[in-house]
Design a protein around this motif. Structure first.
Motif, PDB file in Angstrom:
ATOM      1  N   GLN A   1       4.520  41.461  -3.663  1.00  0.00           N
ATOM      2  CA  GLN A   1       3.637  42.613  -3.515  1.00  0.00           C
ATOM      3  C   GLN A   1       2.430  42.431  -4.432  1.00  0.00           C
ATOM      4  N   ALA A   2       1.262  42.781  -3.944  1.00  0.00           N
ATOM      5  CA  ALA A   2       0.043  42.659  -4.726  1.00  0.00           C
ATOM      6  C   ALA A   2       0.075  43.611  -5.915  1.00  0.00           C
ATOM      7  N   GLN A   3      -0.319  43.102  -7.075  1.00  0.00           N
ATOM      8  CA  GLN A   3      -0.301  43.903  -8.297  1.00  0.00           C
ATOM      9  C   GLN A   3      -1.458  43.544  -9.209  1.00  0.00           C
ATOM     10  N   LEU A   4      -1.917  44.538  -9.962  1.00  0.00           N
ATOM     11  CA  LEU A   4      -2.802  44.352 -11.093  1.00  0.00           C
ATOM     12  C   LEU A   4      -2.083  44.916 -12.309  1.00  0.00           C
ATOM     13  N   ALA A   5      -2.090  44.176 -13.415  1.00  0.00           N
ATOM     14  CA  ALA A   5      -1.372  44.594 -14.606  1.00  0.00           C
ATOM     15  C   ALA A   5      -2.268  44.480 -15.826  1.00  0.00           C
ATOM     16  N   GLU A   6      -2.518  45.613 -16.492  1.00  0.00           N
ATOM     17  CA  GLU A   6      -3.317  45.636 -17.706  1.00  0.00           C
ATOM     18  C   GLU A   6      -2.422  45.435 -18.920  1.00  0.00           C
ATOM     19  N   SER A   7      -2.980  44.803 -19.943  1.00  0.00           N
ATOM     20  CA  SER A   7      -2.293  44.650 -21.209  1.00  0.00           C
ATOM     21  C   SER A   7      -3.321  44.603 -22.328  1.00  0.00           C
ATOM     22  N   GLY A   8      -2.856  44.750 -23.553  1.00  0.00           N
ATOM     23  CA  GLY A   8      -3.717  44.623 -24.717  1.00  0.00           C
ATOM     24  C   GLY A   8      -4.086  45.919 -25.396  1.00  0.00           C
ATOM     25  N   GLY A   9      -3.696  47.042 -24.822  1.00  0.00           N
ATOM     26  CA  GLY A   9      -4.004  48.312 -25.444  1.00  0.00           C
ATOM     27  C   GLY A   9      -3.208  48.528 -26.719  1.00  0.00           C
ATOM     28  N   GLY A  10      -3.614  49.517 -27.486  1.00  0.00           N
ATOM     29  CA  GLY A  10      -2.932  49.823 -28.722  1.00  0.00           C
ATOM     30  C   GLY A  10      -3.748  50.746 -29.588  1.00  0.00           C
ATOM     31  N   LEU A  11      -3.340  50.843 -30.845  1.00  0.00           N
ATOM     32  CA  LEU A  11      -4.004  51.683 -31.830  1.00  0.00           C
ATOM     33  C   LEU A  11      -4.918  50.828 -32.693  1.00  0.00           C
ATOM     34  N   VAL A  12      -6.143  51.265 -32.857  1.00  0.00           N
ATOM     35  CA  VAL A  12      -7.111  50.539 -33.657  1.00  0.00           C
ATOM     36  C   VAL A  12      -7.972  51.538 -34.417  1.00  0.00           C
ATOM     37  N   GLN A  13      -8.410  51.157 -35.604  1.00  0.00           N
ATOM     38  CA  GLN A  13      -9.292  52.011 -36.383  1.00  0.00           C
ATOM     39  C   GLN A  13     -10.714  51.950 -35.846  1.00  0.00           C
ATOM     40  N   ALA A  14     -11.441  53.027 -36.043  1.00  0.00           N
ATOM     41  CA  ALA A  14     -12.838  53.048 -35.648  1.00  0.00           C
ATOM     42  C   ALA A  14     -13.577  51.866 -36.267  1.00  0.00           C
ATOM     43  N   GLY A  15     -14.418  51.241 -35.453  1.00  0.00           N
ATOM     44  CA  GLY A  15     -15.134  50.056 -35.874  1.00  0.00           C
ATOM     45  C   GLY A  15     -14.420  48.761 -35.566  1.00  0.00           C
ATOM     46  N   GLY A  16     -13.166  48.844 -35.157  1.00  0.00           N
ATOM     47  CA  GLY A  16     -12.385  47.664 -34.856  1.00  0.00           C
ATOM     48  C   GLY A  16     -12.587  47.163 -33.443  1.00  0.00           C
ATOM     49  N   SER A  17     -11.772  46.181 -33.073  1.00  0.00           N
ATOM     50  CA  SER A  17     -11.898  45.513 -31.784  1.00  0.00           C
ATOM     51  C   SER A  17     -10.552  45.377 -31.095  1.00  0.00           C
ATOM     52  N   LEU A  18     -10.588  45.331 -29.780  1.00  0.00           N
ATOM     53  CA  LEU A  18      -9.424  45.060 -28.952  1.00  0.00           C
ATOM     54  C   LEU A  18      -9.864  44.255 -27.743  1.00  0.00           C
ATOM     55  N   ARG A  19      -8.949  43.471 -27.212  1.00  0.00           N
ATOM     56  CA  ARG A  19      -9.172  42.761 -25.964  1.00  0.00           C
ATOM     57  C   ARG A  19      -8.140  43.209 -24.943  1.00  0.00           C
ATOM     58  N   LEU A  20      -8.619  43.736 -23.846  1.00  0.00           N
ATOM     59  CA  LEU A  20      -7.764  44.104 -22.737  1.00  0.00           C
ATOM     60  C   LEU A  20      -7.799  43.003 -21.692  1.00  0.00           C
ATOM     61  N   THR A  21      -6.666  42.757 -21.063  1.00  0.00           N
ATOM     62  CA  THR A  21      -6.570  41.748 -20.021  1.00  0.00           C
ATOM     63  C   THR A  21      -5.962  42.363 -18.770  1.00  0.00           C
ATOM     64  N   CYS A  22      -6.537  42.048 -17.639  1.00  0.00           N
ATOM     65  CA  CYS A  22      -6.005  42.439 -16.343  1.00  0.00           C
ATOM     66  C   CYS A  22      -5.572  41.175 -15.624  1.00  0.00           C
ATOM     67  N   ALA A  23      -4.302  41.098 -15.280  1.00  0.00           N
ATOM     68  CA  ALA A  23      -3.756  39.943 -14.583  1.00  0.00           C
ATOM     69  C   ALA A  23      -3.446  40.309 -13.141  1.00  0.00           C
ATOM     70  N   ALA A  24      -3.934  39.503 -12.224  1.00  0.00           N
ATOM     71  CA  ALA A  24      -3.715  39.734 -10.805  1.00  0.00           C
ATOM     72  C   ALA A  24      -2.567  38.882 -10.305  1.00  0.00           C
ATOM     73  N   SER A  25      -1.753  39.455  -9.438  1.00  0.00           N
ATOM     74  CA  SER A  25      -0.695  38.690  -8.808  1.00  0.00           C
ATOM     75  C   SER A  25      -1.302  37.633  -7.896  1.00  0.00           C
ATOM     76  N   ALA A  26      -0.505  36.645  -7.527  1.00  0.00           N
ATOM     77  CA  ALA A  26      -1.001  35.533  -6.724  1.00  0.00           C
ATOM     78  C   ALA A  26      -1.640  36.008  -5.427  1.00  0.00           C
ATOM     79  N   GLU A  27      -1.087  37.053  -4.850  1.00  0.00           N
ATOM     80  CA  GLU A  27      -1.625  37.562  -3.593  1.00  0.00           C
ATOM     81  C   GLU A  27      -3.031  38.130  -3.740  1.00  0.00           C
ATOM     82  N   MET A  28      -3.415  38.495  -4.957  1.00  0.00           N
ATOM     83  CA  MET A  28      -4.718  39.108  -5.200  1.00  0.00           C
ATOM     84  C   MET A  28      -5.689  38.178  -5.901  1.00  0.00           C
ATOM     85  N   ARG A  29      -5.361  36.910  -5.989  1.00  0.00           N
ATOM     86  CA  ARG A  29      -6.261  35.956  -6.638  1.00  0.00           C
ATOM     87  C   ARG A  29      -7.339  35.493  -5.671  1.00  0.00           C
ATOM     88  N   ILE A  30      -8.070  36.466  -5.206  1.00  0.00           N
ATOM     89  CA  ILE A  30      -9.263  36.271  -4.398  1.00  0.00           C
ATOM     90  C   ILE A  30     -10.431  36.725  -5.255  1.00  0.00           C
TER      91      ILE A  30
END
Length: 122
Positions: A1-30
């Protein structure tokens, strides 16, 4: 089944940085357009950024311009959102979305991930 999955969220202090990643299932790698949106409780879903099929064009909301960067790796089937100089008003659930031609409206996207929470503390 086609899916998109986000990761990388969390708690961070103001002024800080985060990287979010979205991974697509093989069916959605268009190489369609991909977008990032966010939504805080009681608020409407807000456009953050989008990127075209090959990464040659990006568009950002004024609220994040200069602080966030969207990128993609079509070989891995991932789209990243690099967030820096984070502010308390960036606190929200962040969603990635898969579309055709892209855009800044939720209706421009047909498929959505489940979201990842980003909380920015003072």
């Amino acid at each position: 089944q086609a899916q998109l999955a986000e990761s990388g969220g969390g708690l961070v202090q103001a002024g800080g940085s985060l990287r979010l990643t979205c991974a697509a299932s093989a069916e959605m790698r268009i190489p369609y357009a991909m977008g990032w949106f966010r939504q805080a409780p009681g608020e409407e879903r807000e456009f953050v950024a989008w990127i075209n099929f090959d990464g040659s064009r990006t568009t950002y909301a004024d609220s994040v311009l200069g602080r966030f960067a969207i990128s993609r790796d079509n070989g891995k089937g991932t789209v990243d959102l690099d967030m820096s100089h984070l502010k308390s008003e960036d606190t929200a659930t962040y969603y990635c979305a898969h579309g055709d031609i892209g855009g800044s409206r939720p209706l421009d996207y047909a498929y959505w991930g489940q979201g990842t929470q980003v909380t920015v503390s003072s």
